[in-house]
Design an enzyme around this catalytic site. Structure first.
Site, mmCIF file in Angstrom:
data_model
loop_
_atom_site.group_PDB
_atom_site.id
_atom_site.type_symbol
_atom_site.label_atom_id
_atom_site.label_comp_id
_atom_site.label_asym_id
_atom_site.label_seq_id
_atom_site.Cartn_x
_atom_site.Cartn_y
_atom_site.Cartn_z
ATOM 1 N N ASP A 8 0.862 -1.171 0.000
ATOM 2 C CA ASP A 8 0.000 0.000 0.000
ATOM 3 C C ASP A 8 0.905 1.229 0.000
ATOM 4 O O ASP A 8 2.105 1.137 0.274
ATOM 5 C CB ASP A 8 -0.890 -0.029 1.252
ATOM 6 C CG ASP A 8 -1.818 1.169 1.328
ATOM 7 O OD1 ASP A 8 -2.312 1.602 0.274
ATOM 8 O OD2 ASP A 8 -2.037 1.682 2.437
ATOM 9 N N LYS A 9 0.356 2.399 -0.309
ATOM 10 C CA LYS A 9 1.170 3.605 -0.309
ATOM 11 C C LYS A 9 0.919 4.457 0.925
ATOM 12 O O LYS A 9 1.792 4.643 1.765
ATOM 13 C CB LYS A 9 0.898 4.449 -1.559
ATOM 14 C CG LYS A 9 1.778 5.700 -1.631
ATOM 15 C CD LYS A 9 1.315 6.654 -2.703
ATOM 16 C CE LYS A 9 0.045 7.358 -2.314
ATOM 17 N NZ LYS A 9 0.226 8.308 -1.187
ATOM 18 N N ASP A 61 -6.359 -2.966 3.269
ATOM 19 C CA ASP A 61 -5.260 -3.834 2.845
ATOM 20 C C ASP A 61 -5.437 -5.272 3.320
ATOM 21 O O ASP A 61 -4.604 -6.132 2.987
ATOM 22 C CB ASP A 61 -3.927 -3.290 3.373
ATOM 23 C CG ASP A 61 -3.677 -1.860 2.941
ATOM 24 O OD1 ASP A 61 -3.908 -1.565 1.752
ATOM 25 O OD2 ASP A 61 -3.280 -1.033 3.782
ATOM 26 N N THR A 102 2.786 18.732 -7.365
ATOM 27 C CA THR A 102 2.605 20.097 -7.861
ATOM 28 C C THR A 102 1.150 20.384 -8.201
ATOM 29 O O THR A 102 0.406 19.495 -8.625
ATOM 30 C CB THR A 102 3.461 20.329 -9.112
ATOM 31 O OG1 THR A 102 3.096 19.382 -10.115
ATOM 32 C CG2 THR A 102 4.943 20.179 -8.788
#
Length: 1522
Positions: free
Chosen positions: A612-613, A1060, A846
């Site tokens: 997972d991030k 998860d 950004t």
């Protein structure tokens, strides 16, 4: 929307309508087919009612039946829905022929544990007897009961099996008990449920006898446990323990109850502002007082209009004003497990959601509530959910009794981002009891549903009804069942056991045949000396009896003791892992916790890691680092991406980081001094400042001219008003203001505006109150167009203090640039594009900021269309997108921002290390594509050499997806055939770092189709990294399953949230991170760690050790049993295979129990080829695990052959000694006797087996040598002691007689040498002429090449070749600007004059202005003319120098920041929209600089033709920002 009487009068456009704030950011963007499917399902649900077209018309007089579009669907789905009734009897259509309800709903009690008290023994035994060796030894024990087969002690034979079953059962019980405790804690968590209320949906449910029996058993066990516990602890302590079972929930609940004065469990009156005067409780978050004005918390009246008499749309109400109710219902605290479908529940702030609940009403007047879904999708940002319009009056228990309605819902399904239902009721006229009620309906979407696993935030209370419970909730559907995992070696072991069975069968068959034939002979001596056989001299019968007797005799060939040895080894390995202080996370006091003890060796064979991030790789903490305003870059930062780049260049990152941080600290101090001098901001906390830019403050105070000052002010105004954040105040003097937002990026932007003096202090009705440098200003929010993954932007339409209407827009650079005014701001666009590119190269996220002034007439006309779209029942998102698209164009660029999502400590190094080890890391995240890619670059998952293959299919067609896969596979010269997949399964080499796959959830759903899944898998196999974005939990599990089954490799999943759990359970090894995301992942994991970086040590050190140790242990175990068993077999040749024991029976018992067990166990627990630091410094050693070379079938057979050879030597050397029969003892007694010969053979076999284990052990420390010596000497000790007693019978004095002869010691020495010589020779040749990697490294360790590791304290030690890497100072000497004059501490670390331009080249890109992201490179050929040239920009210049590669793939994907790509967009969207508005016509409110006083952005040679020819667009008139 709901049906209603004729339309109300026109609304006042200047007052914010609550529906204008469209909360579509919580949606997953879906295509046309998905929308049609939703409407089709809704239409089918309406048809099922049976009342025809009249009922469908009741959906609304505005919408009508034409709002529903039909589409194809299977009949299965038509019956998947459910109807839930409230205060109305079940109709006959919901009952069967016998009158029983047709629908039965799942209980809300969940169980992740595998066992219950009743099922534990039978279920555990069932699992254990899946082990073929256990079945075999049970059979041996049964055979031994019959004396005919010659078993001397059947009871003793059963002991090993009983012990192993008991030990394994205890281990399984401990593991499952932990899960049970967590399950019980969750199931008994408190929730306020409406009681004394007739829930017709479940009132007739009955409890089965089985459930009654289970409940009684559980109560009995708990009563026994508590009774035993009461004897040891006092009653008071027990009470304290009970109260602490769920401290967080209980504490929160108690505080809320006491706050409102409801101390009892029964809650009749709801703690909401009462309609009676003087009874309104104060809000939970205090108002902020600034400048004499009170700014209430955003949540109650924040989005309501100031005009109380404003005309409102009629939505209807489900409350029947004429219904008589008993008024007995009340909200009472109950357990989660008691919640049922159809229940009314009340939730309070910070409580977890116990089931999937439709929101009826909230404490906010506009029906909004906020939830945190980190337990579902891993995101900590808040999401907005809305109450239904028709139920917002249902606030008290008495209202619940009078609310008459039904909800027609789709059935349980796994999609977290989609839900379709409709609420129906009879609308009564409260003023006219005689008026006939009419049907009304209102659609229900995912925005009205609170999902189990999320948490209520910033909302005092929510009242809702339960739609799905337990296993039917979305989170549980995505979680799957708790699997039973077995190590791969354990599975392979079954085959080796089968091979041993075959060998055993051959030995027994020989015994049976030989004995049968022998006893059938009439002319041998047995006719004279034997009394007959058990088979009455029948050859066949005697052969069968001899066969089974041989099975008992040679039973050790199938080693049951191996299994208990492996259990002991794995348990001790788990203990060592738990006690590894280098995997202890002090911040939360959490060590690495093994939860499954039997798969530690699998951790040493991992080829794919799925991560997972959010919260796993990152801290999910956003920090504003840099920005560019009007062409000027600001901000100092040293990011992980920069460090990763410099590390690849050989620069000493630690030294460089220290220098950069020192520079940043100096700049921070200067900036704070300037900020305080310019304006003493009471809301600025020095420690919260993340935007370090003293030059920004200087420009804000006017050092670079009035024009730049106004630009900076306008930029911060945009950040402070274009958002959807909620203000929270922490009491103090002055109060501390914090922000809660749907996106952490938004909170970071608003917080930075606060830090530089533009503080959002709160809201007054629909007005934002901003403290601008000490001056209070109010901005009215007219509309908010929120962000989603399709729009990639959000906008706020603001009425400024001067009455002008301005649209502020922020979003992805590609979206903003395509909507800019055509032909304007050319130079500013190019400069800003270059700055954004540099920010992105540093791994920063950004955003572009732009604005547009809207004439009053245009806004009023647009707002009418917007209201129609916002109130649409069908296709609301598409209509809102179309309307928003019309207004979000012809923008003027203000600048851009750069935010860093801080990675966890050590993540880039950890990922790099895992990559060097040959492990492939895939990131599966619910985040958007751009976010995941930025993190990928920051954490070394992606690099500048990679081409990013973005897979995105717009039309949801499998054929299109297949064509896209074919196109990408052609890059690698592949077609996706089965032959290629077969070859890929045997190829474990990591692919070259040239390509990476990026795919979103909608496309992933297509490529996981069985027809094209193989092609997708092969494409991913060729890529170093894979990022799957916007994926659901079930999709994560599907990806893991695809790799696990398709490539036949071992997988590991790591995550930290409930989203998860599915992939953690699907993978061979599941790792949960115990952090801020709750403990759902930890509950379902096999290993729990505190930070991602600990995974390197778990896998590369403990995993590799465990795999190598167990592989060697198993091989040595088979070997020593072969030596022992075949020694018996050789003796049988000379006894006609009559199953005679050459050894005393005590030897049989003690061989695996005492003589040879400890050395093998110690090898499996403590052996190390290299130590932990070397394992991390040389991660390539792990590749043998990936290739599974430590445990192979050739290795098994080699050890088996070696064992057979050594058994033959052990027996036949003794046989050759005894065959002449020429030696006697001193007293004249001969040694040529069965048991004494057995002492010779047994002692040699034990001695050789233990020395063999020592031969195969890498680490000869004192404990290993001591155990081998003690184990070997134990056979002398036992023989001497046991034979000293007459109870040994025939064995009496055997030890003294044998050990007292010289022949014994001579034959022992000769036998040991002859037995071990082949092994010694083979090992010597292998290590000298064919060394493995580990052999070379071990030699280097001896040579002292790794001595530097003794001095390093780094968690991940550097490899040897990096110890003398190039330092930062050396690099700086080569690149320093010689003509720099000024303070040394302000010298740019990397001057721009020596930027490496010509030396960087990507072989997969074309050089030139149209295919490289450095199209507009600054050149020193043109002299700098910027006024503030003397101000150094260390961070910006450092970034220029460190980024030595280009990113052509950014442009190819059209998803990323690239100056060249942005410049070519040329306002593509605005050109196709409304005609451009002339600046002179009042279309803008501030000046657009042409960058006349700055250094040139491009050189004449590099500039595009449209910049070198023609005039710049006219600059609009300047004006002060408002």
């Amino acid at each position: 929307m709901a049906a209603q009487p004729p339309q109300s009068p026109q609304e006042d456009s200047e007052v914010t309508n609550p529906v204008k704030r469209i909360r579509w950011a919580t949606h997953r963007a879906k295509g046309h087919k998905a929308d049609s499917k939703r409407q089709s399902l809704k239409e089918r649900l309406h048809r099922r009612i049976g009342s025809g077209e009249k009922k469908r018309d009741s959906l609304g007089k505005e919408a009508g039946p034409t709002d529903f579009e039909s589409s194809e669907a299977d009949s299965d789905e038509q019956d998947a829905g459910r109807r839930v009734y409230f205060n109305t009897p079940l109709p006959n259509s919901e009952r069967d022929e016998e009158g029983h309800p047709l629908s039965h709903f799942a209980r809300n009690k969940i169980r992740t544990a595998k066992y219950t008290p009743i099922s534990f023994i039978p279920k555990n035994l069932w699992f254990q007897f899946h082990n073929i060796a256990n079945v075999y030894f049970l059979f041996i024990i049964i055979l031994g009961v019959f004396s005919i087969f010659g078993a001397s002690n059947p009871a003793l034979n059963a002991v090993p099996l009983i012990v192993i079953l008991t030990v394994t059962a205890v281990k399984d019980a401990v593991e499952d008990w932990r899960r049970t405790v967590l399950d019980n804690e969750l199931n008994n968590a408190p929730v306020h449920r409406l009681v004394d209320f007739n829930n017709v949906n479940t009132a007739e449910d009955t409890i089965s006898w089985w459930r009654r029996f289970k409940k009684a058993t559980t109560r009995g066990i708990l009563w026994t446990w508590r009774s035993w516990k009461n004897k040891k602890t006092s009653k008071g302590k027990e009470g304290a323990t009970d109260r602490e079972a769920r401290p967080s929930v209980e504490t929160r609940r108690a505080s809320v109850i006491s706050y409102y004065g409801h101390g009892q469990d029964d809650v009749q009156m709801t703690p909401v502002p009462s309609p009676l005067p003087g009874q309104s409780p104060p809000p939970l978050t205090d108002a902020v007082n600034a400048g004499g004005h009170t700014h209430m918390q955003e949540g109650d009246r924040a989005r309501a209009g100031p005009n109380g008499a404003r005309a409102q749309k009629f939505w209807g109400s489900v409350i029947d004003p004429f219904k008589t109710a008993p008024d007995k219902a009340r909200f009472k605290k109950d357990a989660w497990k008691s919640v049922q479908v159809g229940d009314f529940v009340r939730l309070y702030n910070d409580e977890e959601i116990p089931a999937d609940i439709v929101v009826l009403s909230t404490s906010s007047e506009d029906g909004a509530c906020y939830v945190e879904t980190k337990g579902l999708d891993g995101e900590t940002n808040l999401k907005v959910r809305n109450a239904l319009h028709c139920t917002r009056d249902v606030k008290h228990a008495r209202h619940c009794e009078r609310a008459v309605f039904q909800i027609e819902s789709e059935g349980p399904q796994s999609n977290l981002y989609s839900y379709s239902a409709v609420i129906r009721w009879k609308q009564h006229d409260a003023k006219d009891p005689n008026a006939a009620p009419y049907d009304m309906a209102e659609p229900i979407s995912i925005n009205n549903l609170l999902l189990r696993g999320s948490q209520l935030r910033n909302t005092e209370w929510v009242l809702g009804v339960v739609m799905f419970t337990g296993d039917e909730t979305k989170i549980m559907i995505n979680s799957g069942i708790t699997p039973s995992k077995r190590a791969k070696i354990s599975k392979d072991l079954n085959w080796n056991v089968i091979y041993n069975f075959i060998i055993l069968f051959g030995m027994c068959l020989v015994s049976g045949i030989v004995l049968g034939v022998f006893w059938a002979k009439p002319d041998t001596s047995h006719r004279l000396f034997e009394f007959g056989s058990y088979g009455n001299n029948n050859a066949a019968t005697d052969g069968v009896i001899a066969f089974w007797a041989a099975v008992i005799l040679f039973q050790n060939l199938v080693p049951i003791s191996l299994y208990i040895t492996l259990e002991i080894i794995r348990t001790l390995q788990a203990v060592f892992i738990y006690n590894d202080v280098l995997m202890y996370y002090e911040k939360i006091d959490y060590p690495c916790t093994p939860k499954s003890w039997n798969i530690s060796d699998d951790v040493g064979q991992i080829e794919y890691i799925f991560s997972d991030k959010t919260g796993t790789l990152t801290q999910n903490v956003m920090e504003f680092k840099k920005c560019t305003v009007n062409g000027v870059p600001y901000g100092e930062a040293y990011t992980e991406a920069q460090a990763g780049m410099q590390r690849r260049q050989g620069i000493n990152v630690e030294e460089e980081s220290a220098r950069a941080q020192e520079q940043i600290e100096r700049d921070r101090t200067r900036m704070l001094e300037q900020l305080r001098k310019m304006h003493d901001n009471p809301y600025l906390r020095d420690e919260d400042l993340t935007f370090v830019a003293p030059d920004y403050v200087a420009d804000l105070s006017g050092d670079s001219g009035q024009e730049q000052k106004l630009a900076n002010e306008r930029f911060m105004v945009a950040l402070s008003v274009c958002h959807t954040v909620i203000t929270e105040r922490t009491p103090g003097d002055p109060p501390k203001i914090e922000f809660r937002a749907q996106s952490p990026d938004e909170a970071a932007l608003v917080a930075t505006a606060r830090d530089v003096g533009f503080t959002l202090v709160g809201r007054e009705d629909d007005r934002l109150v901003v403290n601008m440098m000490g001056e209070e200003r109010k901005y009215q929010v007219l509309n908010t167009l929120e962000f989603n993954s399709t729009r990639k932007r959000m906008s706020a339409i603001i009425r400024m203090p001067d009455g002008k209407i301005v649209l502020f827009c922020k979003g992805a650079d590609s979206m903003i640039y395509s909507r800019l005014v055509p032909g304007a701001q050319r130079e500013l666009r190019a400069t800003t594009g270059e700055h954004l590119e540099m920010f992105a190269r540093e791994g920063l996220r950004t955003l572009c900021i732009a604005e547009r002034e809207i004439p009053e007439e245009e806004y009023q006309e647009w707002n009418k269309d917007y209201d129609i779209a916002a109130n649409a029942v069908v296709g609301r998102e598409d209509k809102l997108e179309e309307v928003s698209d019309r207004i979000e164009n012809h923008l003027w660029l203000l600048g851009g921002t750069a935010i860093e999502d801080r990675l966890q400590d050590g993540v880039p190094d950890a990922i790099s290390l895992l990559g060097q080890a040959g492990i492939k890391l895939w990131v599966l995240t619910g985040d958007k594509v751009e976010t995941a890619i930025n993190i990928g670059f920051s954490c070394n998952l992606l690099n500048n050499d990679m081409d990013l293959l973005v897979l995105k299919v717009e039309n949801e067609d499998v054929a299109t997806a297949e064509a896209l896969l074919d196109e990408k596979l052609a890059i690698f010269g592949m077609t996706g055939s089965q032959e290629e997949l077969d070859a890929a399964q045997n190829d474990h080499e990591p692919p070259p770092p040239t390509h990476a796959v990026i795919i979103d959830g909608d496309t992933l759903k297509l490529v996981l189709d069985d027809t094209i899944k193989r092609k997708f898998l092969l494409l991913c196999k060729q890529c170093r990294s894979v990022l799957c974005c916007r994926v659901s939990p079930s999709q994560k599990a599907a990806v893991v399953n695809m790799v696990k089954t398709g490539l036949d490799c071992l997988t590991l999943s790591i995550g930290d949230g409930a989203n998860d759990v599915a992939m953690i359970q699907e993978a061979h090894v599941g790792v949960g991170i115990a952090g801020v995301e709750g403990r759902a992942a930890v509950m379902s994991s096999d290993y729990a760690i505190g930070q991602f970086r600990f995974l390197t040590r778990l896998v590369l050190v403990h995993g590799r050790w465990s795999y190598r140790r167990l592989a060697e242990t198993i091989a040595n175990f088979f070997y020593k049993n072969i030596v022992w068993t075949f020694s018996l077999f050789w003796y049988q040749i000379y006894t006609n295979f009559d199953s005679q024991y050459i050894f005393d029976y005590s030897y049989i018992v003690f061989f695996n129990l005492a003589f040879t067990s400890l050395p093998v166990i110690l090898m499996g627990v403590l052996d190390q080829d290299v130590d932990d630091k070397v394992s991390l410094a040389v991660p390539q050693l792990y590749r043998r695990g990936i290739e599974r070379k430590e445990w192979t079938q050739p290795k098994f057979w080699m050890y088996m052959v070696d064992g057979i050879y050594q058994s033959a030597m052990a027996f036949y050397l003794v046989y050759l000694l005894f065959s002449p029969a020429t030696f006697n003892t001193e007293n004249g007694l001969g040694l040529d006797e069965l048991k004494r010969m057995g002492i010779f053979v047994a002692t040699i076999a034990v001695f050789v087996a233990n020395l063999y284990v020592l031969f195969n052990t890498y680490r000869w420390d004192w404990i290993m040598v001591l155990v081998v010596v003690i184990s070997t000497l134990f056979i002398w000790f036992w023989t001497g002691v046991y034979t000293s007693f007459t109870s040994s019978v025939q064995f009496y004095k055997g030890g003294a007689e044998v050990y007292g002869t010289l022949a014994f010691w001579a034959i022992l020495l000769v036998a040991v040498v002859i037995c071990l010589l082949p092994r010694f020779t083979a090992k010597s040749i292998q290590k000298i002429y064919f060394p493995l990697d580990v052999d070379i490294i071990r030699e280097q360790v001896k040579q002292g090449k790794f001595d530097y590791l003794k001095q390093t304290t780094a968690y991940i030690p550097p490899p040897p070749e990096k110890v003398k890497s190039k330092t930062s100072s050396e690099a700086t000497k080569l690149n320093a600007a010689e003509n720099y004059e000024g303070e040394d501490d302000r010298r740019p670390i990397y001057p721009p004059s020596v930027a490496p331009t010509a030396t960087t080249h990507n072989p997969r890109s074309q050089n030139g202005s149209n295919s490289t992201d450095y199209t507009f490179r600054r050149s020193m050929e043109a002299p700098p003319t910027r006024i503030s040239l003397d101000r150094p920009r260390p961070s910006f210049d450092r970034a220029r120098m460190s980024m030595d590669r280009v990113r052509p793939s950014f442009e190819q994907s059209n998803d990323f920041t690239s100056a060249a790509m942005l410049s070519r967009m040329e306002s593509s969207h605005s050109r196709n929209s409304l005609p451009p508005q002339s600046p002179a016509e009042g279309g803008h409110t501030m000046s657009r600089l042409r960058n006349a006083v700055r250094r040139f952005t491009v050189t004449r040679e590099e500039a595009p033709t449209d910049l070198t020819h023609g005039e710049n667009p006219p600059s609009p008139p300047r004006r002060k920002p408002t």
